[in-house]
Write a protein that holds these residues in place. Sequence first.
Motif, short mmCIF file in Angstrom:
data_model
loop_
_atom_site.label_atom_id
_atom_site.label_comp_id
_atom_site.label_asym_id
_atom_site.label_seq_id
_atom_site.Cartn_x
_atom_site.Cartn_y
_atom_site.Cartn_z
N GLU A 116 1.17 4.01 -2.74
CA GLU A 116 0.72 5.73 -2.70
C GLU A 116 2.26 6.55 -3.04
O GLU A 116 1.08 7.57 -3.21
CB GLU A 116 0.70 5.39 -0.88
CG GLU A 116 -0.16 6.58 -0.67
CD GLU A 116 0.13 7.62 0.33
OE1 GLU A 116 -1.15 8.56 1.02
OE2 GLU A 116 0.21 6.39 1.58
N SER A 148 2.82 9.83 -6.59
CA SER A 148 4.10 11.64 -6.21
C SER A 148 3.87 12.36 -6.93
O SER A 148 4.46 13.16 -7.16
CB SER A 148 4.74 10.71 -4.70
OG SER A 148 5.97 10.57 -5.86
N ARG A 207 -7.25 3.39 3.30
CA ARG A 207 -6.51 4.26 3.01
C ARG A 207 -7.16 4.30 1.00
O ARG A 207 -7.18 3.77 0.72
CB ARG A 207 -5.13 4.47 2.52
CG ARG A 207 -4.46 4.00 1.74
CD ARG A 207 -3.16 4.12 1.75
NE ARG A 207 -2.29 3.38 3.10
CZ ARG A 207 -0.90 3.00 3.72
NH1 ARG A 207 -0.08 3.93 2.94
NH2 ARG A 207 -0.64 1.87 4.22
N VAL A 226 -7.22 13.84 -2.87
CA VAL A 226 -7.17 12.35 -2.57
C VAL A 226 -6.60 11.62 -1.11
O VAL A 226 -7.72 11.03 -0.69
CB VAL A 226 -5.75 11.29 -3.34
CG1 VAL A 226 -5.51 9.87 -3.05
CG2 VAL A 226 -6.43 11.50 -4.59
N ARG A 227 -6.07 12.81 -0.63
CA ARG A 227 -5.27 12.10 0.88
C ARG A 227 -7.21 12.88 1.49
O ARG A 227 -7.50 12.07 2.58
CB ARG A 227 -4.43 13.39 1.15
CG ARG A 227 -2.93 12.65 0.96
CD ARG A 227 -2.26 13.40 1.11
NE ARG A 227 -1.61 14.85 1.01
CZ ARG A 227 -1.17 15.08 0.12
NH1 ARG A 227 -0.13 13.96 -0.54
NH2 ARG A 227 -0.49 16.70 -0.42
N VAL A 257 -6.24 5.96 -2.32
CA VAL A 257 -5.00 6.57 -2.76
C VAL A 257 -4.85 6.47 -4.47
O VAL A 257 -5.55 5.43 -5.15
CB VAL A 257 -3.53 5.77 -3.24
CG1 VAL A 257 -3.57 5.01 -1.22
CG2 VAL A 257 -3.95 3.77 -3.26
N SER A 316 -9.36 10.34 1.54
CA SER A 316 -9.20 9.12 1.99
C SER A 316 -9.43 9.18 3.65
O SER A 316 -9.72 8.41 4.03
CB SER A 316 -7.42 8.77 1.60
OG SER A 316 -6.72 7.92 2.25
N TYR A 324 1.18 -1.01 -0.38
CA TYR A 324 0.09 0.00 0.07
C TYR A 324 0.91 1.04 0.02
O TYR A 324 0.78 2.41 -0.45
CB TYR A 324 -0.75 0.12 1.22
CG TYR A 324 -2.25 -1.15 1.05
CD1 TYR A 324 -2.38 -2.47 0.12
CD2 TYR A 324 -3.18 -1.24 1.95
CE1 TYR A 324 -3.43 -2.70 -0.20
CE2 TYR A 324 -4.25 -1.72 2.31
CZ TYR A 324 -4.22 -3.19 0.73
OH TYR A 324 -5.01 -4.43 0.78
N ASP A 325 2.01 1.07 0.82
CA ASP A 325 2.48 2.46 0.53
C ASP A 325 3.82 2.70 -0.09
O ASP A 325 4.01 3.81 -0.98
CB ASP A 325 3.43 2.18 1.59
CG ASP A 325 3.83 2.32 3.40
OD1 ASP A 325 2.38 2.79 3.65
OD2 ASP A 325 4.35 1.71 4.10
N LEU A 376 -3.30 15.21 -5.86
CA LEU A 376 -2.99 14.63 -4.12
C LEU A 376 -3.94 15.01 -3.64
O LEU A 376 -3.94 14.10 -2.61
CB LEU A 376 -1.35 14.68 -4.54
CG LEU A 376 -1.33 13.72 -5.58
CD1 LEU A 376 0.61 13.96 -5.19
CD2 LEU A 376 -1.62 12.54 -5.80
#
Length: 356
Positions: free
Chosen positions: A108, A112, A237, A309-310, A239, A313, A104-105, A306
């Motif tokens: 995400e 970037s 989350r 998205v956060r 992403v 989330s 998952y990290d 982004l």
Amino acid sequence: VHMPSDLLGVRVEEERDALLKSPPRRKLAPEPEAPSVPVSDGSPRGGRSAPVSSDDTRRTPSPSNAEVAPSPPPSGEEPRASRDDRPPHVAAQTPDHVGRARAYDELEASASGGLDPASLRDAASKYSIDEQTLIPAPLPYDVPNGVRLLCTAIEGPDGGDDLRDALARACERFIDALPTGWIVHRNPPRSYHSTVFHTGHPTDPRPPRDAYDLAFEVREATQLVGGTTPIPVEVDRVVVASSGVLLALLRHPGGGESPIDGLRARCRQRWPGAPQRQATHVMHVSLCRVLRATPQCDGARWEEVLVRVREVSAEVAGMRARLGTVWHVQEKMQMTCGDEEAGCVVKRLRLGKDLK
């Protein structure tokens, strides 16, 4: 950061280590009736049968003049879909739940610096895009009925319907934040699902030989699902991956092993000759996908996306549901899994029905 290597932008590792041995051959279960679903004649370009709803399992239509009823499999022989007539899988090195957080990290972090143009072109090639309206329409697969899978339905009274609706709102908020002119395909909320296992994959289609072959696969799937407990999930989350797919990433509440992990392992054991490419580690729901990112936006504008998205989330993270249904899906059109209005044949299987 390189994007994950799955068609949906989801990280899929080649399973490795010890080879799984073929399960002991068993006597064939009582012969199932041919299901009321279209099947291939076995050739890669076989003709299509008229689609029939999979919801009514009580009736089996008579063969048409142009279609001969299939013969039952030879006595004592399992249908092709259940036999180990292809190289076996290689077991995953890291248990799914152990590698989940790291996967998952990586997902995400993958977007970037922006979206991957090659991934967008590949995704767009699976659609016909009307240049006047900019509306994408999924294209059919080249191999009729070659893509089939089990997936957990995001629906149900124990939080599933609420989760589905919340994810649909998150998807709309994400799309609203994209630059004007970008082309996006929304997955209809009625089709929201989390992939468990492919018996036929888009990159490795496996059309059934006949209706009995397919019926045996559905019968085996029903048994596997019936012996699996209902699946509690929690949103980890949301992403956007570098492939342009907006994903809701799920986990077992509080972390740890999910019943999906065990079901995937049993599917690998039951169908050792199934496609090598399978979802591992991730429990994801694909909400929408960007197909064309023009005009291009600069770094500051992408950062605004982004941020959105956060925000979405944070709104859905921690939501929980108890999912009680797994779909067996025959996917006719690309990128439409679970959408019956797009031609998918969906058989609903109840989790835990065989457990006392």
